[in-house]
Design an enzyme around this catalytic site. Structure first.
Site, PDB file in Angstrom:
ATOM      1  N   TYR A  27      26.479  27.466  -1.793  1.00 53.47           N
ATOM      2  CA  TYR A  27      27.695  28.150  -2.210  1.00 53.47           C
ATOM      3  C   TYR A  27      28.920  27.339  -1.793  1.00 53.47           C
ATOM      4  CZ  TYR A  27      24.706  32.155  -3.136  1.00 53.47           C
ATOM      5  OH  TYR A  27      23.721  32.982  -3.635  1.00 53.47           O
ATOM      6  N   PRO A  28      29.863  27.080  -2.716  1.00 56.96           N
ATOM      7  CA  PRO A  28      31.022  26.214  -2.429  1.00 56.96           C
ATOM      8  C   PRO A  28      32.117  26.963  -1.671  1.00 56.96           C
ATOM      9  CG  PRO A  28      31.136  26.973  -4.692  1.00 56.96           C
ATOM     10  CD  PRO A  28      29.850  27.522  -4.122  1.00 56.96           C
ATOM     11  N   LYS A  29      31.829  27.318  -0.424  1.00 53.93           N
ATOM     12  CA  LYS A  29      32.684  28.223   0.334  1.00 53.93           C
ATOM     13  C   LYS A  29      33.658  27.479   1.238  1.00 53.93           C
ATOM     14  CE  LYS A  29      29.441  32.085   0.318  1.00 53.93           C
ATOM     15  NZ  LYS A  29      28.847  33.162   1.106  1.00 53.93           N
ATOM     16  N   LYS A  30      34.903  27.972   1.251  1.00 57.46           N
ATOM     17  CA  LYS A  30      35.948  27.497   2.145  1.00 57.46           C
ATOM     18  C   LYS A  30      36.632  28.712   2.773  1.00 57.46           C
ATOM     19  CE  LYS A  30      38.718  24.216   0.782  1.00 57.46           C
ATOM     20  NZ  LYS A  30      39.679  23.422  -0.023  1.00 57.46           N
TER      21      LYS A  30
END
Length: 244
Positions: free
Chosen positions: A113-116
């Site tokens: 998941y491209p989480k920030k």
């Protein structure tokens, strides 16, 4: 700590991992989804091959995780792009922002998941469902919908949640060269829909260098939904290896 004990650990620090083992169960997970039409050329710049774009659409979403086993309570927001892979329709997860470090860590380490870090909120203001996303101290998105104006079919709501999610997993070697570069699929199948609604909807995106949601500008609102459901997060699987 012995070697055979080290390799049994799920993450670091060894004696206090960033997240516990799953499964991760979400009770009364609250979705605010807005599908909008955008610029096709902008989509072509960000959707990786071999995924194929069907229409110039984006789903902006804010999700309130009110009760999540192992991860607690947090809120998440981002953009997903309807695509297909070998003829199978799903959503490419473009970017995600959330306010919970364990959820960021488990999403990136155990899956793709491209989480920030970001600061989304989902709340009711009088007769309006409101979703906002701040990056640092600046507002990057504001979404509004009339609160529970029209019931949405539960099966339609379930279909929205159960679409395949396509993600990129990128991990470099210590010299910066590619070590892992994969396309990942995760599809939610264990879901119980409690409520589903729709209503008049608006969405504003604002320019930000580090949270560039407005690189996929809003041209037209296509649909929206407000859903409460229980789900279990699925395991991810590799469907394409860029290094082979």
């Amino acid at each position: 700590m012995l070697k055979d004990e080290v390799i049994k650990q799920i993450s670091t620090p060894l004696t206090s991992p960033a997240f516990p083992r799953g499964p991760y169960k979400f009770h009364n997970r609250e979705y605010f989804n807005i599908v909008y039409r955008t610029d096709m050329d902008a989509l072509r710049k960000v959707v990786p091959e071999p995924l194929e774009i069907d229409e110039p659409l984006v789903r902006f979403e804010i999700m309130a995780m009110h009760d999540t086993s192992g991860l607690g309570c947090y809120t998440e927001s981002g953009q997903a792009i309807p695509v297909s892979f070998n003829g199978v329709k799903g959503d490419y997860l473009h970017m995600m922002y959330l306010d919970n470090e364990p959820a960021i860590a488990v999403g990136r380490e155990l899956s793709a998941y491209p989480k920030k870090l970001g600061y989304p909120k989902l709340f009711v203001d009088s007769d309006t469902l409101v979703g906002t996303l701040d990056y640092g101290k600046l507002r990057v998105a504001t979404a509004t919908m009339g609160y529970k104006h029209k019931a949405l079919d539960a099966n339609e709501a379930k279909d929205q949640i159960c679409r395949p999610n396509y993600m990129l997993k990128i991990i470099p070697n210590y010299d910066g060269s590619p070590r892992i570069c994969e396309l990942i699929n995760a599809k939610i199948t264990d879901v119980t829909v409690h409520e589903a609604w729709t209503g008049p909807t608006r969405l504003q995106l604002f320019d930000h260098a580090m949270a560039p949601l407005n690189d996929l500008p809003v041209k037209e609102i296509v649909s929206s939904s407000h859903i409460l459901a229980d789900i279990i997060l699925p395991r991810a699987e590799v469907i394409y290896d860029y290094l082979k």
